[in-house]
Design an enzyme around this catalytic site. Sequence first.
Site, PDB file in Angstrom:
ATOM      1  N   HIS A 114      -1.812   2.822   1.473  1.00  0.00           N
ATOM      2  CA  HIS A 114      -1.482   2.662   2.895  1.00  0.00           C
ATOM      3  C   HIS A 114      -2.638   3.135   3.782  1.00  0.00           C
ATOM      4  O   HIS A 114      -2.459   3.799   4.780  1.00  0.00           O
ATOM      5  CB  HIS A 114      -0.210   3.446   3.225  1.00  0.00           C
ATOM      6  CG  HIS A 114       0.338   3.169   4.595  1.00  0.00           C
ATOM      7  ND1 HIS A 114       0.788   1.938   4.982  1.00  0.00           N
ATOM      8  CD2 HIS A 114       0.513   3.977   5.666  1.00  0.00           C
ATOM      9  CE1 HIS A 114       1.224   1.989   6.235  1.00  0.00           C
ATOM     10  NE2 HIS A 114       1.061   3.223   6.676  1.00  0.00           N
ATOM     11  N   GLU A 162      -1.467  -3.760   2.868  1.00  0.00           N
ATOM     12  CA  GLU A 162      -0.870  -3.094   1.709  1.00  0.00           C
ATOM     13  C   GLU A 162      -0.419  -4.126   0.681  1.00  0.00           C
ATOM     14  O   GLU A 162       0.607  -4.770   0.844  1.00  0.00           O
ATOM     15  CB  GLU A 162       0.330  -2.256   2.147  1.00  0.00           C
ATOM     16  CG  GLU A 162       0.020  -1.275   3.265  1.00  0.00           C
ATOM     17  CD  GLU A 162       1.289  -0.813   3.959  1.00  0.00           C
ATOM     18  OE1 GLU A 162       2.278  -0.517   3.272  1.00  0.00           O
ATOM     19  OE2 GLU A 162       1.298  -0.789   5.204  1.00  0.00           O
TER      20      GLU A 162
END
Length: 237
Positions: free
Chosen positions: A64, A202
């Site tokens: 992330h 992501e």
Amino acid sequence: MNRIWESNAEDNKVTFTYHAADGEEGYPGVLDVKAEYTWSEDNELTLRITAETDSATIVNLTNHAYFNLDGENAGSVLDHEMRLNASRYLPTDDTQIPTGELAPVAGTPMDFTQFKAIGRDIEADFHPLKVGKGYDHCWVIDNYEKGTMKEVAELRSSKSGRALIISTTQPGMQIYTGNWLAGCPESISGSAYSDYDGVAIECQGFPDAPNKPDFPSPVLRKGEKYDETIKFKFTTL
């Protein structure tokens, strides 16, 4: 829930490991996870995530990191251009849970099949963007094949002349444009972040896949090995 992982640095690689107990956060089975970050001389960061369990459980792991190719404390990424190898995305309900539909991006603000400034359509009168105050959705990678590495995204900035090319073995990628970054901890330069100061790309399995039988299965069983890779290659325009 935050956890500190064990770590080991060696040459151009850092390895993080974590042992999750049976029942941790409500998930069945013991889970042993390893995340290996390897840096190459050609400016490529490779993240390989592997995991094994002693009982069937749910596994969907990713990275992330936020990217701003203009540098730290450079402001918004809305002028960055992005291209995604994805002609479909996952629509969500008002709580941002996927409905199960794989919708075409064509003719919508979700279309990044050609390079487009992130901020060009971010304020469009389009329900998915209104719900999240920007992009916070999963795109479906075209021609996905389990275990096969594919180039899936490119981010570039004409201001800095930098570009980032992302490849992965994963079936989807969640794009989050930092819609709620304001109020986060100070940056390393001591400045406060503002909304849209970074974008996260992501690579992962589809959100809510355990409840969507048509999505790629997130179930890992005893004797199987979760093994997914993401590559971040930094280059110039």
